[in-house]
Design a protein around this motif. Sequence first.
Motif, short mmCIF file in Angstrom:
data_model
loop_
_atom_site.label_atom_id
_atom_site.label_comp_id
_atom_site.label_asym_id
_atom_site.label_seq_id
_atom_site.Cartn_x
_atom_site.Cartn_y
_atom_site.Cartn_z
N ASP A 44 -29.62 64.01 17.90
CA ASP A 44 -30.63 62.99 17.64
C ASP A 44 -30.37 62.41 16.25
O ASP A 44 -29.77 63.07 15.39
CB ASP A 44 -32.04 63.58 17.70
N ILE A 45 -30.82 61.19 16.03
CA ILE A 45 -30.62 60.55 14.73
C ILE A 45 -31.68 61.03 13.74
O ILE A 45 -32.78 61.43 14.13
CB ILE A 45 -30.69 59.02 14.88
N PRO A 46 -31.38 61.03 12.45
CA PRO A 46 -32.40 61.36 11.45
C PRO A 46 -33.56 60.37 11.53
O PRO A 46 -33.37 59.18 11.75
CB PRO A 46 -31.64 61.22 10.12
N PHE A 47 -34.78 60.90 11.37
CA PHE A 47 -35.97 60.06 11.53
C PHE A 47 -36.96 60.41 10.43
O PHE A 47 -37.21 61.59 10.17
CB PHE A 47 -36.61 60.30 12.90
N HIS B 152 -29.61 59.99 34.17
CA HIS B 152 -29.10 59.03 33.19
C HIS B 152 -28.35 59.75 32.08
O HIS B 152 -28.65 60.90 31.74
CB HIS B 152 -30.23 58.18 32.60
N ASP B 153 -27.35 59.06 31.51
CA ASP B 153 -26.63 59.55 30.33
C ASP B 153 -27.36 59.19 29.04
O ASP B 153 -27.18 59.85 28.02
CB ASP B 153 -25.22 58.96 30.27
N SER B 154 -28.10 58.09 29.07
CA SER B 154 -28.86 57.62 27.91
C SER B 154 -30.20 57.10 28.41
O SER B 154 -30.27 56.54 29.52
CB SER B 154 -28.13 56.48 27.18
N ASP B 155 -31.25 57.27 27.61
CA ASP B 155 -32.55 56.75 28.05
C ASP B 155 -33.09 55.63 27.19
O ASP B 155 -34.16 55.08 27.49
CB ASP B 155 -33.60 57.87 28.19
N GLY B 156 -32.39 55.25 26.11
CA GLY B 156 -32.89 54.15 25.32
C GLY B 156 -31.94 53.68 24.25
O GLY B 156 -31.00 54.39 23.84
N LEU B 157 -32.18 52.45 23.79
CA LEU B 157 -31.47 51.84 22.68
C LEU B 157 -32.34 51.94 21.44
O LEU B 157 -33.49 51.49 21.45
CB LEU B 157 -31.15 50.38 22.98
N SER B 158 -31.81 52.51 20.38
CA SER B 158 -32.51 52.62 19.10
C SER B 158 -31.86 51.68 18.09
O SER B 158 -30.62 51.59 18.04
CB SER B 158 -32.49 54.06 18.60
N ILE B 159 -32.67 51.00 17.30
CA ILE B 159 -32.17 50.07 16.29
C ILE B 159 -32.93 50.30 14.98
O ILE B 159 -34.16 50.42 14.98
CB ILE B 159 -32.34 48.60 16.73
N LEU B 160 -32.20 50.34 13.88
CA LEU B 160 -32.79 50.30 12.55
C LEU B 160 -32.38 48.96 11.95
O LEU B 160 -31.21 48.74 11.62
CB LEU B 160 -32.29 51.46 11.69
N THR B 161 -33.33 48.04 11.86
CA THR B 161 -33.02 46.67 11.46
C THR B 161 -32.72 46.60 9.97
O THR B 161 -33.00 47.52 9.19
CB THR B 161 -34.19 45.73 11.78
N GLU C 216 -42.53 53.73 15.50
CA GLU C 216 -41.50 52.73 15.73
C GLU C 216 -42.03 51.72 16.74
O GLU C 216 -43.01 51.95 17.44
CB GLU C 216 -40.22 53.37 16.23
N THR C 217 -41.36 50.58 16.83
CA THR C 217 -41.76 49.53 17.76
C THR C 217 -41.12 49.78 19.12
O THR C 217 -39.89 49.85 19.23
CB THR C 217 -41.36 48.15 17.23
N TRP C 218 -41.96 49.93 20.12
CA TRP C 218 -41.51 50.13 21.50
C TRP C 218 -41.37 48.77 22.15
O TRP C 218 -42.28 47.94 22.11
CB TRP C 218 -42.53 51.00 22.22
N ILE C 219 -40.21 48.51 22.75
CA ILE C 219 -39.95 47.23 23.43
C ILE C 219 -39.51 47.54 24.85
O ILE C 219 -38.73 48.48 25.08
CB ILE C 219 -38.88 46.42 22.68
N TYR C 220 -40.02 46.78 25.81
CA TYR C 220 -39.71 47.07 27.21
C TYR C 220 -39.56 45.76 27.97
O TYR C 220 -40.24 44.76 27.67
CB TYR C 220 -40.84 47.90 27.82
N GLN C 221 -38.68 45.76 28.97
CA GLN C 221 -38.52 44.60 29.84
C GLN C 221 -39.06 44.96 31.22
O GLN C 221 -38.48 45.79 31.93
CB GLN C 221 -37.05 44.18 29.93
N TYR C 222 -40.17 44.34 31.56
CA TYR C 222 -40.88 44.66 32.81
C TYR C 222 -40.64 43.56 33.84
O TYR C 222 -40.78 42.38 33.57
CB TYR C 222 -42.38 44.80 32.51
N PHE C 223 -40.26 43.99 35.06
CA PHE C 223 -40.07 43.07 36.18
C PHE C 223 -41.25 43.25 37.15
O PHE C 223 -41.36 44.29 37.80
CB PHE C 223 -38.75 43.35 36.91
N PRO C 224 -42.15 42.27 37.23
CA PRO C 224 -43.28 42.41 38.17
C PRO C 224 -42.80 42.57 39.60
O PRO C 224 -41.74 42.07 40.00
CB PRO C 224 -44.03 41.08 37.99
N GLY D 278 -35.61 47.28 7.88
CA GLY D 278 -36.14 48.64 7.89
C GLY D 278 -37.04 48.96 9.07
O GLY D 278 -37.57 50.07 9.14
N GLU D 279 -37.21 48.03 10.02
CA GLU D 279 -38.03 48.32 11.20
C GLU D 279 -37.22 49.16 12.18
O GLU D 279 -36.05 48.91 12.42
CB GLU D 279 -38.47 47.03 11.89
N ARG D 280 -37.90 50.15 12.77
CA ARG D 280 -37.27 50.99 13.79
C ARG D 280 -37.76 50.55 15.16
O ARG D 280 -38.96 50.45 15.40
CB ARG D 280 -37.59 52.47 13.55
#
Length: 532
Positions: free
Chosen positions: A417-420, A299-308, A522-530, A311-313
């Motif tokens: 990497d982004i500042p954290f 993969h070229d990228s492994d995730g989407l990061s958002i700073l709302t 940070e809040t981990w969000i995932y889309q799971y396909f059973p 202020g939630e990450r």
Amino acid sequence: MSAEIHRRQLLKGAVGIGLTAGLGGWPTLAQAVTGISGADLGPAEPFSFTALQARAEALARGPFVKVVVPSPDTLNAIDYDEYQKIRFKPDKSVKLDTDGRMPVQFFHLGKYATEPVRMHVVEDGQSREIIYSPSLFDIPDGHPAKALEAGAGFAGFRIMAPDLKTDWFAAMGASYFRTSGPYNQYGLSARGVAIDTAMPTPEEFPRFSEYWLEGATGDTTAPLTIYGLLDGPSVTGAYRMRTERLTDTRDVHRITMEIDAVLYARKDVVRLGIAPFSSMFWYGEASRKQSADWRPEIHDSDGLSILTGAGERIWRPVSNPPRVMTSAFVDNNVKGFGLLQRDRDFVHYLDDGVFYERRPSVWVEPLEAWGKGAVQLVEIPTEDETFDNIVAYWAPDEQLKAGQQRLWRYRLSWLDDIPFPDAVARATGTWTGMGGRPGHKRPSGVRKFVIDYQGSVFDGLGRDDGVELIVTASRGEVSNTYNHPVVDQRQRWRAFFDIKATGTDPVDLRAFLRKGEHALSETWIYQYFPDP
């Protein structure tokens, strides 16, 4: 998607060589036209960003005119193999600064890059067009490109390292551009704008039809400013991209682009995508069962990061779904978002040819309030690594209507990497497997998730210090939640849970660690396909 694969192949295969000494004696643009003869330059004309905006606005008041492809039969004969035989002449490189830090070379047209782009250089408020000529390229005898006439245009351009052994910025095809990022390895691509992505109607791909390149001036410290004229069926645009490449003591690069994008609508736009970029995800640590290749991850990228805006990450691992999926993360005045490559361990990829662990991360920071809208993530199924199947952008709530003008300002950073903040741990690994407990009969229809978080926020915390795992699911039953510090791994915490769900609809999962009322991660969000 076929156009995208060829864009990736051509940019990957293109290489640059050589630089010439300065060329003097020109009444204007003497510095910038290094190596270009007078016969290959158009007349000097006044240029400014204000004038470019006026031109884009005037263009939007008329009908869209599709670009004329020069000599289609000739370009069709310049296939991938023939294209690789063409080289830009080293003594024709364009120098945009007195130090020669940013020499520019141009891409030739070919079968997979047929739409011409006009190129200009700017100095002291004056621009001159660089006219295509076969004499700018080394072309073998008998090559089909020999038949292409002067003035045909270029496929795009690239910015070279001072020694001309590598390039670090490339713009080619539609409104795509990308950089080699922190570790001199190309990956995901940015675009000027996205129009009707993942809609029932066909997506539009407005293109930069002209570029103007300017070295540092008195009113900016950026070594390079890229101006672009965007044109498409629904919108036109005037772009100014102040670009700088910085290198730290570790020889790690960071490319920043401060972008002013002024859009003019020819007609109503149903879905507008601001600061869009596209990437590739075939499979990763959480989806190895899908893999058909010997490499552990691709993969070229492994995730989407958002700073709302609040202020939630948020961290959302991307996936290769069974069908096209569009996810929207609604927000007000988003502070930042981007597609990241967090996993930098070579052993996790084992590819010593294309080095996926070196791929750039990209981060978007609005330079003014963007209001209400959503970060949208589009994931498209793929069966190999040659297709860009991941798209992310900001979709404003307010629709762009015919005749309207809108300005979007943002900083686009290509980085490691982004500042954290130290007070928040990052989700650095996601794995899935059979649910239940080892040594016991595994329950049917249950999937286990394991998430690793890392950060200095865990310093001094132990198993009995009240760290909780909070998990929610859009449907199904969550069980066996548990978390603990990873043995002998400083600042690393592991979380477990099982999810039982049936049916083909995806399950949206959300998890984070907290202590009392304070979120530790940070809040981990995932889309799971059973499994069906």
